[in-house]
Structures are given as C-alpha cells and as structure tokens.
Design an enzyme around this catalytic site. Sequence first.
Site, mmCIF file in Angstrom:
data_model
loop_
_atom_site.group_PDB
_atom_site.id
_atom_site.type_symbol
_atom_site.label_atom_id
_atom_site.label_comp_id
_atom_site.label_asym_id
_atom_site.label_seq_id
_atom_site.Cartn_x
_atom_site.Cartn_y
_atom_site.Cartn_z
ATOM 1 N N GLY A 11 0.811 -1.197 -0.021
ATOM 2 C CA GLY A 11 -0.038 0.030 0.003
ATOM 3 C C GLY A 11 0.843 0.984 -0.060
ATOM 4 N N ARG A 72 0.543 -4.932 -5.297
ATOM 5 C CA ARG A 72 0.669 -6.139 -4.316
ATOM 6 C C ARG A 72 0.917 -7.317 -5.308
ATOM 7 N NH1 ARG A 72 -0.789 -3.933 0.760
ATOM 8 N NH2 ARG A 72 -2.405 -2.474 0.739
ATOM 9 N N ASP A 103 5.851 -5.834 5.570
ATOM 10 C CA ASP A 103 6.292 -6.947 5.727
ATOM 11 C C ASP A 103 6.423 -8.024 4.493
ATOM 12 O OD1 ASP A 103 7.032 -7.246 8.372
ATOM 13 O OD2 ASP A 103 5.287 -8.020 9.160
ATOM 14 N N THR A 126 4.378 2.178 5.384
ATOM 15 C CA THR A 126 3.180 1.663 5.472
ATOM 16 C C THR A 126 2.279 2.512 6.536
ATOM 17 O OG1 THR A 126 1.447 -0.001 6.385
ATOM 18 C CG2 THR A 126 3.700 -0.269 6.984
ATOM 19 N N ASP A 128 0.126 1.736 8.392
ATOM 20 C CA ASP A 128 -0.480 0.800 9.606
ATOM 21 C C ASP A 128 0.530 0.565 10.689
ATOM 22 O OD1 ASP A 128 -2.618 0.034 7.569
ATOM 23 O OD2 ASP A 128 -1.450 -1.926 7.278
ATOM 24 N N ASP A 130 2.498 -1.435 11.366
ATOM 25 C CA ASP A 130 2.530 -2.867 11.976
ATOM 26 C C ASP A 130 3.842 -3.381 11.474
ATOM 27 O OD1 ASP A 130 1.882 -2.754 9.142
ATOM 28 O OD2 ASP A 130 0.276 -4.558 9.438
ATOM 29 N N ARG A 172 -5.344 -2.930 8.743
ATOM 30 C CA ARG A 172 -5.708 -4.130 8.263
ATOM 31 C C ARG A 172 -5.799 -5.037 9.770
ATOM 32 N NH1 ARG A 172 -3.602 -6.536 3.547
ATOM 33 N NH2 ARG A 172 -2.468 -4.777 3.083
HETATM 34 O O1 F6P Z 1 -1.510 -1.471 4.242
HETATM 35 C C1 F6P Z 1 -1.993 -0.337 4.249
HETATM 36 C C2 F6P Z 1 -3.563 -0.623 3.977
HETATM 37 O O2 F6P Z 1 -4.302 0.763 3.720
HETATM 38 C C3 F6P Z 1 -4.326 -1.316 5.305
HETATM 39 O O3 F6P Z 1 -4.589 -0.319 6.174
HETATM 40 C C4 F6P Z 1 -5.453 -1.767 4.441
HETATM 41 O O4 F6P Z 1 -5.994 -2.781 5.138
HETATM 42 C C5 F6P Z 1 -5.188 -1.966 3.109
HETATM 43 O O5 F6P Z 1 -3.844 -1.410 2.987
HETATM 44 C C6 F6P Z 1 -6.227 -2.009 2.050
HETATM 45 O O6 F6P Z 1 -5.368 -2.442 0.726
HETATM 46 P P1 F6P Z 1 -6.093 -2.110 -0.556
HETATM 47 O O7 F6P Z 1 -5.723 -0.782 -1.020
HETATM 48 O O8 F6P Z 1 -4.952 -2.931 -1.465
HETATM 49 O O9 F6P Z 1 -7.460 -2.530 -0.759
#
Ligand code: F6P
Length: 324
Positions: A11, A72, A103, A126, A128, A130, A172
Amino acid sequence: MKKIALITSGGDAPGMNACIRAIVKTCLGKGIIPVGYMDGFDGLMRGACKEMTSDDVVNIIQRGGTILGTARSEAFRTAHGRQKAIANLTSNEIDGFICIGGDGSFKGASSLSEEMNIPVIGIPGTIDNDIYGTDRTIGFDSAMNTVVEAVDKIKDTAGSHHRVFLVEVMGRDAGFIALETAIASGAASVLIPEERSNIQLLADDLKRQGKRRSNLIVIVAEGDDAGGAKEVYEKLVPLMDGYTLKYVILGHIQRGGSPSAFDRILATRMGVYAVESLLNGITNQVICANGDQLHLLPISDVVQNESVPNLQHLDVIKALKTVS
Ligand code: F6P
C-alpha cells in the site's frame, strides 16, 4: 557499487516520495546511478525501470502517493516471477536493492537476496505502523493526522444532532491507527483487534458517557474481532434504545495527501541511511527508528515477529471516561 535499484511496494503511504527523493539524491551525490523500478515487484518482473536524475525528484517531498507506483504482486511469489525479476536486475547490472514497503515486501526482497545474492535493505513504509522493530513507519503519522482531522469534523455534526458515530479506520489486522487516533481525537471509546471487544459493555459505557456528552465517537479498527464499523453498528443498534447511531468508513483518504513534517523527516533520514548502509556492505536488514535513533534489524527478525501497539494507551482512554 555502481547501480542501486529501488521500489515502493504494498500500500502506498505519504512520505514514500520523500524517501525516494532522499535515496536518489544520496546515490547521485556518491556517484551511484539510482534505478527506479515501477509498480513494485511487478515492474521488476517486467523490467519497467528508469535511471533516475535529480530532475525526477524535484518538488516531490510534499507529494502523497509514490511517483514509482506500487502493487501487491502475486506473480512475484512464484519461482517463475522471481526468475524474471532476477534476469532483469542482472542484465541491468544492479548491485544493490532498496525496498520501501511492509512485511510482505521485505519477504520478497529477502528472497531476491537469497536467490541472486544481491545486497538488500528494507525501509518500513505503510500507514499501518505494523512493522516489528520500529516505533514508526513512513506514512503512519500522516494517516493519523488525516483521521484526526476527519473525526474533528464528524464530532461537530455528532454533537449538533446528539448522535453516536462509529468511525472505521484502516490498519488491516493491527490497531495502531485506531488506538492512537482515539486518544488524539478525544473519542469516547475504541475497538482494536488486540483487545477482545464486548458490544454489550460498549453499549453500557456509551450510555453512561451519553449522560454528560453529546458527541460520542467510537473509533473502530477495520480488523476488530467484532467486525468493522458497519458490523459493530448492526450489533450496537438493538442495545442502544433512544440513541441515533451512524457509521462512517474513512477508507482510502487515510492513504492519500501531503505527508506530515514528521513523515518527511523520517523518510528522508531512512533514505539516506539505506544508501549508506549498502555502501558499508550491509545486507538483509531493515532500517528501524527507536526514539530519535535509526538502527538496523535483520529482515528475518522483522518479518518473524509481530508488532503490537502500546496497550497502556487503552488505560489512558479509560482514565478519561471516569470524569463526570
Ligand atoms: O496496508 C495499508 C492498508 O491501507 C491497510 O490499512 C488496508 O487494510 C489495506 O492497505 C487496503 O489495501 P488495498 O488498498 O489494496 O485495498
């Protein structure tokens, strides 16, 4: 070392551009050619890359998103995908690799390092937060500020209509954004995946607090065990007779926007440190920030350990509920 490749992966997060800028400028200053690959590991497999100049990074420190694009990548998880990436890196004579991401991205970078013996450095990027080993990831501070600004606005309308608002934030499986923004926005309560949620207790608590305040905000982490804001809303409505409830999902606005000063500084310092680490012969490490210090931690330690928010912050929120 003559050429260093860089990607942003997973992300996007505010501050990634500041980090790209720092990497590119540090490389150029040391006579190294920075090669930016587009769209994370996808671009690595396609061979979509560009030798970057200082013109590419002019005026980007304040821009959200990532000028390199991100993805991704599922294909990179396959041996065939990685072979294509290795072929591209080899034909481009890349001798160092920097990956800004989370990660999953670090695992990808680490397998590259094993399979083609290229020095690799990870930079935590990120919203997050995390990632094990670092207090802060690039983008977390900016995302928190976006959430707090949004909740401030929601509080105005919540108070005017005497409504309860459930505000879902990203993260997430982790509750960092929820927990910290609950404190920063003066929320009535918070639901995070790291603590088991009890909707009956939440209803009792909100009714108690509702006797003395009219802008009740509950921050709900998207990964909470009780569900997101919509699911919590559906469970809470039957328990809160006499109250009007609404839910809001903040969604991807949390990922966009101009990075905060904190993220720009963190990203810039990490970018410089990443290039210097590669030049010092370091490999397979992630740059971590603890307090004001940057240090390195093996990628294996970072990806094998779970990062947990400071649960003492829940006590801070609870302490403020008792005032009548
Ligand atoms: O990892 C960052 C994040 O924004 C998370 O908080 C969220 O769950 C996810 O990405 C959403 O991903 P996408 O934009 O691929 O739907």
